[in-house]
Scaffold this active site. Structure first.
Site, PDB file in Angstrom:
ATOM      1  N   ASP A  25     -24.804  20.396 -18.053  1.00 48.63           N
ATOM      2  CA  ASP A  25     -25.381  20.385 -16.706  1.00 48.63           C
ATOM      3  C   ASP A  25     -24.862  21.565 -15.880  1.00 48.63           C
ATOM      4  O   ASP A  25     -23.721  21.986 -16.046  1.00 48.63           O
ATOM      5  CB  ASP A  25     -25.000  19.057 -16.017  1.00 48.63           C
ATOM      6  N   ASN A  73     -37.006  15.038 -17.929  1.00 50.51           N
ATOM      7  CA  ASN A  73     -37.073  16.449 -17.517  1.00 50.51           C
ATOM      8  C   ASN A  73     -38.509  16.984 -17.376  1.00 50.51           C
ATOM      9  O   ASN A  73     -38.728  18.042 -16.786  1.00 50.51           O
ATOM     10  CB  ASN A  73     -36.288  17.348 -18.484  1.00 50.51           C
TER      11      ASN A  73
END
Ligand code: FPP
Length: 244
Positions: A25, A73
């Site tokens: 991330d 996503n």
């Protein structure tokens, strides 16, 4: 927890987990801090994945699993999704060229049918190459969700039941064989970069006994020295556990 500790390799002071997993991330923030588009962060992130995978292999780990693209996503802007898919295609292309030479096996965890025909073809190629030898394996979670994985496993099990092919008894072990990670030991250590402290639908079944390591370092900055810090934290926790 003790049952999982036995998975680690090597001696008391240099325990190397057999399997680590990473939530990569912070690519977007890394880029924004430099006035660059988010997609530039993903490109540097993909390069960093290559570096960390090589480091893990050289350390003697057996498996590295990374979260590259989740089932959620797809909600990102079309342009960003397109850029990530392009990077994955480029990466898989290069991997097809080099994995045999570097002795790196690669497996995609996720709903492959939801990917473009071109990517699906590349996944089939990397599977075929990986089947040819043994050694370090990188698992790339792509169109992956932990709950989705469990539901799919249950559906496959139900299908096998209907066809009379299911194992006589459903146990944790026999159910595990329906997951993407069939035959692979659970990760002893899960790292999340980028400051958030969430599991985000990653390896929900497999993380039952994993140690978690969270760091504020953004993924493109998470180099081998940061990996070493995570491993050191893991070793300290293992030693403390041993002392109890
Ligand atoms: C998280 O950062 C990163 C992703 C959702 C994508 C990861 C994809 C790659 C590194 C590229 C391809 C991967 C491989 C394995 C070749 P973020 O965008 O959520 O960052 P932010 O939290 O700062 O916005």
């Amino acid at each position: 927890m003790a049952a999982q500790s036995g998975n680690t390799k090597a001696g008391e002071n240099d325990r190397i987990p057999r399997h680590i997993a990473i939530i990569m991330d912070g690519n977007g923030r890394w880029a924004r801090k430099r006035g660059l588009p988010r997609t530039a962060g993903h490109a540097v992130g993909a390069e960093n994945f290559r570096k960390i995978a090589t480091t893990c292999k050289n350390m003697g780990m057996d498996y590295l699993t990374v979260y590259a693209f989740s089932t959620e996503n797809w909600k990102r802007p079309t342009e960003e999704v397109g850029a990530i898919m392009k990077l994955l295609k480029k990466y898989l292309d290069e991997a097809i060229e080099t994995m045999a030479r570097d002795k790196i096996r690669m497996k995609i965890f996720g709903n492959v049918e939801g990917l473009s025909a071109e990517l699906q073809e590349m996944v089939a190629k990397t599977d075929a190459i990986s089947a040819g030898y043994e050694g370090f394996q990188a698992n790339i979670c792509l169109n992956y969700g932990g709950r989705d994985e469990i539901v799919r496993a249950a559906m496959r099990y139900a299908r096998d039941c209907a066809e009379g092919k299911a194992p006589a008894e459903l146990t944790e072990d026999s159910f595990s064989s329906y997951l993407y990670s069939a035959g692979i030991p659970d990760p002893e250590l899960i790292i999340r970069t980028g400051g958030e402290k969430r599991v985000s639908n990653f390896l929900l079944w497999q993380c039952a006994y994993s140690e978690f390591y969270y760091t504020d370092v953004l993924w493109p900055d998470f180099g081998p020295e940061e990996l070493e810090k995570a491993l050191e934290a893991f070793r300290i926790r293992e030693r403390r556990f041993g002392a109890v």
